[in-house]
Design a protein around this motif. Structure first.
Motif, PDB file in Angstrom:
ATOM      1  N   TRP A  50      -7.465   1.797   6.452  1.00 25.71           N
ATOM      2  CA  TRP A  50      -7.171   1.293   5.113  1.00 25.71           C
ATOM      3  C   TRP A  50      -7.968   2.079   4.066  1.00 25.71           C
ATOM      4  O   TRP A  50      -7.618   2.078   2.895  1.00 25.71           O
ATOM      5  CB  TRP A  50      -7.533  -0.184   4.997  1.00 25.71           C
ATOM      6  CG  TRP A  50      -6.588  -1.139   5.630  1.00 25.71           C
ATOM      7  CD1 TRP A  50      -6.313  -1.278   6.962  1.00 25.71           C
ATOM      8  CD2 TRP A  50      -5.795  -2.105   4.960  1.00 25.71           C
ATOM      9  NE1 TRP A  50      -5.404  -2.280   7.155  1.00 25.71           N
ATOM     10  CE2 TRP A  50      -5.074  -2.810   5.942  1.00 25.71           C
ATOM     11  CE3 TRP A  50      -5.626  -2.454   3.625  1.00 25.71           C
ATOM     12  CZ2 TRP A  50      -4.190  -3.842   5.626  1.00 25.71           C
ATOM     13  CZ3 TRP A  50      -4.756  -3.485   3.311  1.00 25.71           C
ATOM     14  CH2 TRP A  50      -4.050  -4.161   4.307  1.00 25.71           C
ATOM     15  N   HIS A  67      -8.264   1.407   0.172  1.00 21.33           N
ATOM     16  CA  HIS A  67      -7.406   0.238  -0.038  1.00 21.33           C
ATOM     17  C   HIS A  67      -8.120  -1.037   0.422  1.00 21.33           C
ATOM     18  O   HIS A  67      -7.806  -2.125  -0.060  1.00 21.33           O
ATOM     19  CB  HIS A  67      -6.094   0.374   0.730  1.00 21.33           C
ATOM     20  CG  HIS A  67      -5.213   1.471   0.234  1.00 21.33           C
ATOM     21  ND1 HIS A  67      -4.668   1.494  -1.028  1.00 21.33           N
ATOM     22  CD2 HIS A  67      -4.776   2.600   0.851  1.00 21.33           C
ATOM     23  CE1 HIS A  67      -3.935   2.574  -1.182  1.00 21.33           C
ATOM     24  NE2 HIS A  67      -3.978   3.277  -0.056  1.00 21.33           N
ATOM     25  N   LEU A  69       0.847  -1.189   0.000  1.00 19.60           N
ATOM     26  CA  LEU A  69       0.000   0.000   0.000  1.00 19.60           C
ATOM     27  C   LEU A  69       0.882   1.239   0.000  1.00 19.60           C
ATOM     28  O   LEU A  69       1.654   1.450   0.935  1.00 19.60           O
ATOM     29  CB  LEU A  69      -0.896   0.038   1.250  1.00 19.60           C
ATOM     30  CG  LEU A  69      -1.767  -1.178   1.524  1.00 19.60           C
ATOM     31  CD1 LEU A  69      -2.495  -1.011   2.843  1.00 19.60           C
ATOM     32  CD2 LEU A  69      -2.759  -1.368   0.396  1.00 19.60           C
TER      33      LEU A  69
END
Length: 168
Positions: free
Chosen positions: A64, A67, A30
């Motif tokens: 997150w 993502h 990420l």
């Protein structure tokens, strides 16, 4: 109003402790950072069953953010979910964690269940005192173990007994 089921990832779907054999290990990249996550495919099944049974909408409430849809949803068999933006900031004056004000703004009076490993008394106070927040259930998940069937059953029971269930 259709109830919401808010889901965190780290400490909930990706436990910090030693995962059981039910979990699979994934290497995620990420923004140039490499993360190892442990995911249990049954979690996706449980969450989908809960959403259908309660007529609820699943929503990511995690750092997150988007993502989660790229990395977590496909590995758990979940569709793309709405995302609550939760930029990192300091805890609030009432002792609530940084996500809580963003959750309060997002729910707009809809009943909700929130699975997270960082929910405490300050979060409950903040949500109870916020004018845009209606009924809710905070489900504190032990971060070393992650989400269990008992957590999901507790949420289903609360949604049904409280009359929020919109399911079949």
């Amino acid at each position: 109003m259709k109830p919401l089921v808010l889901v965190d990832i780290d400490g909930v779907l990706n436990p910090f402790g030693r995962p059981s054999a039910d979990f699979r290990r994934y290497r995620c990249v990420l923004d140039g950072e490499v993360y190892m996550v442990h995911l249990n495919p049954r979690h996706g099944t449980w969450l989908l069953e809960l959403a259908v049974r309660a007529g609820a909408e699943l929503v990511w409430a995690t750092t997150w953010e988007h993502h989660a849809n790229a990395w977590i949803s496909p590995r758990l068999g979940l569709p793309r979910l709405p995302v609550i933006r939760v930029p990192h900031q300091e805890a609030g004056e009432a002792g609530e964690m940084f996500k809580t004000p963003h959750v309060a703004e997002y729910v707009k009076g809809r009943p909700f269940v929130w699975f997270d490993d960082l929910l405490f008394a300050g979060d409950e106070r903040y949500l109870r005192d916020h004018p845009e927040v209606g009924d809710f259930l905070l489900v504190q998940v032990a971060p070393d173990r992650g989400l269990t069937r008992r957590h999901v059953d507790l949420a289903a029971e609360w949604l049904t007994l409280s009359g929020f269930s919109q399911g079949p």
